[in-house]
Design a protein around this motif. Sequence first.
Motif, PDB file in Angstrom:
ATOM      1  N   GLN A   9     -22.417  37.848  25.181  1.00 24.32           N
ATOM      2  CA  GLN A   9     -22.296  36.509  24.593  1.00 24.32           C
ATOM      3  C   GLN A   9     -20.837  36.069  24.579  1.00 24.32           C
ATOM      4  OE1 GLN A   9     -24.600  37.272  20.852  1.00 24.32           O
ATOM      5  NE2 GLN A   9     -25.266  35.168  21.230  1.00 24.32           N
ATOM      6  N   ARG A  10     -19.933  37.008  24.214  1.00 25.16           N
ATOM      7  CA  ARG A  10     -18.509  36.668  24.181  1.00 25.16           C
ATOM      8  C   ARG A  10     -18.032  36.271  25.584  1.00 25.16           C
ATOM      9  NH1 ARG A  10     -13.954  39.408  21.151  1.00 25.16           N
ATOM     10  NH2 ARG A  10     -15.297  41.235  21.049  1.00 25.16           N
ATOM     11  N   ALA A  11     -18.428  37.019  26.607  1.00 24.38           N
ATOM     12  CA  ALA A  11     -18.009  36.719  27.974  1.00 24.38           C
ATOM     13  C   ALA A  11     -18.463  35.312  28.381  1.00 24.38           C
ATOM     14  CB  ALA A  11     -18.558  37.766  28.936  1.00 24.38           C
ATOM     15  N   GLU A  12     -19.669  34.941  27.995  1.00 22.45           N
ATOM     16  CA  GLU A  12     -20.177  33.604  28.311  1.00 22.45           C
ATOM     17  C   GLU A  12     -19.365  32.528  27.597  1.00 22.45           C
ATOM     18  OE1 GLU A  12     -24.394  31.131  28.158  1.00 22.45           O
ATOM     19  OE2 GLU A  12     -24.357  33.220  27.545  1.00 22.45           O
ATOM     20  N   VAL A  13     -19.057  32.758  26.314  1.00 20.40           N
ATOM     21  CA  VAL A  13     -18.255  31.800  25.551  1.00 20.40           C
ATOM     22  C   VAL A  13     -16.859  31.680  26.144  1.00 20.40           C
ATOM     23  CG1 VAL A  13     -17.099  31.454  23.320  1.00 20.40           C
ATOM     24  CG2 VAL A  13     -19.529  31.981  23.388  1.00 20.40           C
ATOM     25  N   MET A  14     -16.260  32.825  26.513  1.00 21.55           N
ATOM     26  CA  MET A  14     -14.910  32.811  27.081  1.00 21.55           C
ATOM     27  C   MET A  14     -14.887  32.029  28.402  1.00 21.55           C
ATOM     28  SD  MET A  14     -13.130  34.591  24.893  1.00 21.55           S
ATOM     29  CE  MET A  14     -11.719  35.326  25.624  1.00 21.55           C
ATOM     30  N   GLN A  15     -15.934  32.178  29.206  1.00 14.33           N
ATOM     31  CA  GLN A  15     -16.013  31.451  30.478  1.00 14.33           C
ATOM     32  C   GLN A  15     -16.133  29.943  30.235  1.00 14.33           C
ATOM     33  OE1 GLN A  15     -15.614  32.715  33.593  1.00 14.33           O
ATOM     34  NE2 GLN A  15     -15.594  30.567  34.211  1.00 14.33           N
ATOM     35  N   LEU A  16     -16.980  29.562  29.290  1.00 13.80           N
ATOM     36  CA  LEU A  16     -17.131  28.135  28.971  1.00 13.80           C
ATOM     37  C   LEU A  16     -15.826  27.558  28.427  1.00 13.80           C
ATOM     38  CD1 LEU A  16     -20.670  28.220  27.283  1.00 13.80           C
ATOM     39  CD2 LEU A  16     -20.092  27.146  29.476  1.00 13.80           C
ATOM     40  N   LEU A  17     -15.142  28.312  27.575  1.00  4.96           N
ATOM     41  CA  LEU A  17     -13.866  27.848  27.030  1.00  4.96           C
ATOM     42  C   LEU A  17     -12.812  27.737  28.130  1.00  4.96           C
ATOM     43  CD1 LEU A  17     -13.447  29.682  23.600  1.00  4.96           C
ATOM     44  CD2 LEU A  17     -13.350  27.233  23.997  1.00  4.96           C
ATOM     45  N   ALA A  18     -12.754  28.722  29.015  1.00  2.00           N
ATOM     46  CA  ALA A  18     -11.775  28.697  30.098  1.00  2.00           C
ATOM     47  C   ALA A  18     -11.985  27.472  30.982  1.00  2.00           C
ATOM     48  CB  ALA A  18     -11.855  29.979  30.913  1.00  2.00           C
ATOM     49  N   ASN A  19     -13.230  27.159  31.289  1.00  2.00           N
ATOM     50  CA  ASN A  19     -13.526  25.973  32.097  1.00  2.00           C
ATOM     51  C   ASN A  19     -13.085  24.701  31.388  1.00  2.00           C
ATOM     52  OD1 ASN A  19     -14.669  27.603  34.053  1.00  2.00           O
ATOM     53  ND2 ASN A  19     -16.771  27.257  33.351  1.00  2.00           N
ATOM     54  N   LEU A  20     -13.306  24.645  30.086  1.00  2.00           N
ATOM     55  CA  LEU A  20     -12.911  23.471  29.306  1.00  2.00           C
ATOM     56  C   LEU A  20     -11.389  23.357  29.214  1.00  2.00           C
ATOM     57  CD1 LEU A  20     -14.186  21.145  27.754  1.00  2.00           C
ATOM     58  CD2 LEU A  20     -14.212  22.589  25.739  1.00  2.00           C
ATOM     59  N   ILE A  21     -10.704  24.479  29.063  1.00  2.00           N
ATOM     60  CA  ILE A  21      -9.240  24.469  28.978  1.00  2.00           C
ATOM     61  C   ILE A  21      -8.637  23.969  30.293  1.00  2.00           C
ATOM     62  CG2 ILE A  21      -7.204  25.974  28.838  1.00  2.00           C
ATOM     63  CD1 ILE A  21      -8.805  27.657  26.778  1.00  2.00           C
ATOM     64  N   SER A 163     -22.148  14.500  28.292  1.00  2.00           N
ATOM     65  CA  SER A 163     -22.211  15.896  28.727  1.00  2.00           C
ATOM     66  C   SER A 163     -22.720  16.771  27.596  1.00  2.00           C
ATOM     67  CB  SER A 163     -20.812  16.351  29.156  1.00  2.00           C
ATOM     68  OG  SER A 163     -20.809  17.723  29.400  1.00  2.00           O
ATOM     69  N   ASP A 164     -23.547  17.749  27.947  1.00  2.00           N
ATOM     70  CA  ASP A 164     -24.059  18.699  26.961  1.00  2.00           C
ATOM     71  C   ASP A 164     -23.273  20.003  26.963  1.00  2.00           C
ATOM     72  OD1 ASP A 164     -26.053  16.983  26.156  1.00  2.00           O
ATOM     73  OD2 ASP A 164     -27.525  17.774  27.572  1.00  2.00           O
ATOM     74  N   ASP A 165     -22.225  20.105  27.799  1.00  2.00           N
ATOM     75  CA  ASP A 165     -21.461  21.341  27.916  1.00  2.00           C
ATOM     76  C   ASP A 165     -20.852  21.766  26.584  1.00  2.00           C
ATOM     77  OD1 ASP A 165     -22.065  21.277  30.568  1.00  2.00           O
ATOM     78  OD2 ASP A 165     -20.052  20.695  31.234  1.00  2.00           O
ATOM     79  N   ILE A 166     -20.259  20.826  25.877  1.00  2.00           N
ATOM     80  CA  ILE A 166     -19.564  21.169  24.640  1.00  2.00           C
ATOM     81  C   ILE A 166     -20.557  21.508  23.539  1.00  2.00           C
ATOM     82  CG2 ILE A 166     -18.020  20.288  22.853  1.00  2.00           C
ATOM     83  CD1 ILE A 166     -16.490  18.854  25.052  1.00  2.00           C
ATOM     84  N   GLU A 167     -21.666  20.815  23.494  1.00  2.00           N
ATOM     85  CA  GLU A 167     -22.682  21.152  22.502  1.00  2.00           C
ATOM     86  C   GLU A 167     -23.224  22.559  22.746  1.00  2.00           C
ATOM     87  OE1 GLU A 167     -26.678  19.355  20.394  1.00  2.00           O
ATOM     88  OE2 GLU A 167     -25.599  18.167  21.859  1.00  2.00           O
ATOM     89  N   GLN A 168     -23.416  22.902  23.995  1.00  2.00           N
ATOM     90  CA  GLN A 168     -23.867  24.249  24.353  1.00  2.00           C
ATOM     91  C   GLN A 168     -22.813  25.279  23.945  1.00  2.00           C
ATOM     92  OE1 GLN A 168     -24.210  24.870  28.566  1.00  2.00           O
ATOM     93  NE2 GLN A 168     -25.317  26.790  28.316  1.00  2.00           N
ATOM     94  N   LEU A 169     -21.543  24.987  24.191  1.00  2.00           N
ATOM     95  CA  LEU A 169     -20.454  25.881  23.803  1.00  2.00           C
ATOM     96  C   LEU A 169     -20.436  26.075  22.289  1.00  2.00           C
ATOM     97  CD1 LEU A 169     -17.861  27.508  24.362  1.00  2.00           C
ATOM     98  CD2 LEU A 169     -16.607  25.336  24.244  1.00  2.00           C
ATOM     99  N   ASN A 170     -20.568  24.979  21.532  1.00  2.00           N
ATOM    100  CA  ASN A 170     -20.589  25.076  20.067  1.00  2.00           C
ATOM    101  C   ASN A 170     -21.736  25.962  19.582  1.00  2.00           C
ATOM    102  OD1 ASN A 170     -18.334  23.431  19.593  1.00  2.00           O
ATOM    103  ND2 ASN A 170     -19.569  21.582  19.658  1.00  2.00           N
TER     104      ASN A 170
END
Length: 181
Positions: A9-21, A163-170
């Motif tokens: 789960q952490r790896a998935e969150v880190m990937q989503l955050l990295a893409n957003l950054i 976009s639903d990306d950020i809601e999914q990240l949250n």
Amino acid sequence: LDSPKAEAQRAEVMQLLANLIRRQSSGSARHTLLSDLYRDVSDWHLMRRLNIDVDFDQARLNPKRNPGFVSGRYYIKAKPSMQSVSLVGQIGAQQTLAFNNASTVHDYLQQAKPADSADNDYVYVIEPDGKVSKQGIAYWNNTHYKPMPGSVIYLPLQTDLFSDDIEQLNDHIASLLQHRM
């Protein structure tokens, strides 16, 4: 301790955050807040939470009613009663506020300084037992929710209209907070 679920789960969150950054302009306030959140998530000590309900009377009378543990390594921690509420997410640095029986989520947020990139409509409350709930904080959806002592209030990123990306990240970050030690 042996379950890779929390780390996955952490790896998935880190990937989503990295893409957003990567989509933010370097040096902007949002870039800094997202980078801080990325660093915080990478530093969290995680273990998979097991929610096992045991009816002690039934387990004592009938051994088959005692769920027991399967083989593996476990960490059992009896925490002392917490008298604080933590705020994480879009507030810069994590804050710990004194618990007050009469305070609602909205009251705790009044004591904190949410960032401009924080969602103004909802927060996530992670109770000490691992229950996650999404609570309204805007004037139109304000829920009169009193968190338990030891709760974590996650101030999510403001969602994009298209976009639903950020809601999914949250959602993923709130779910990951269940496994944080």
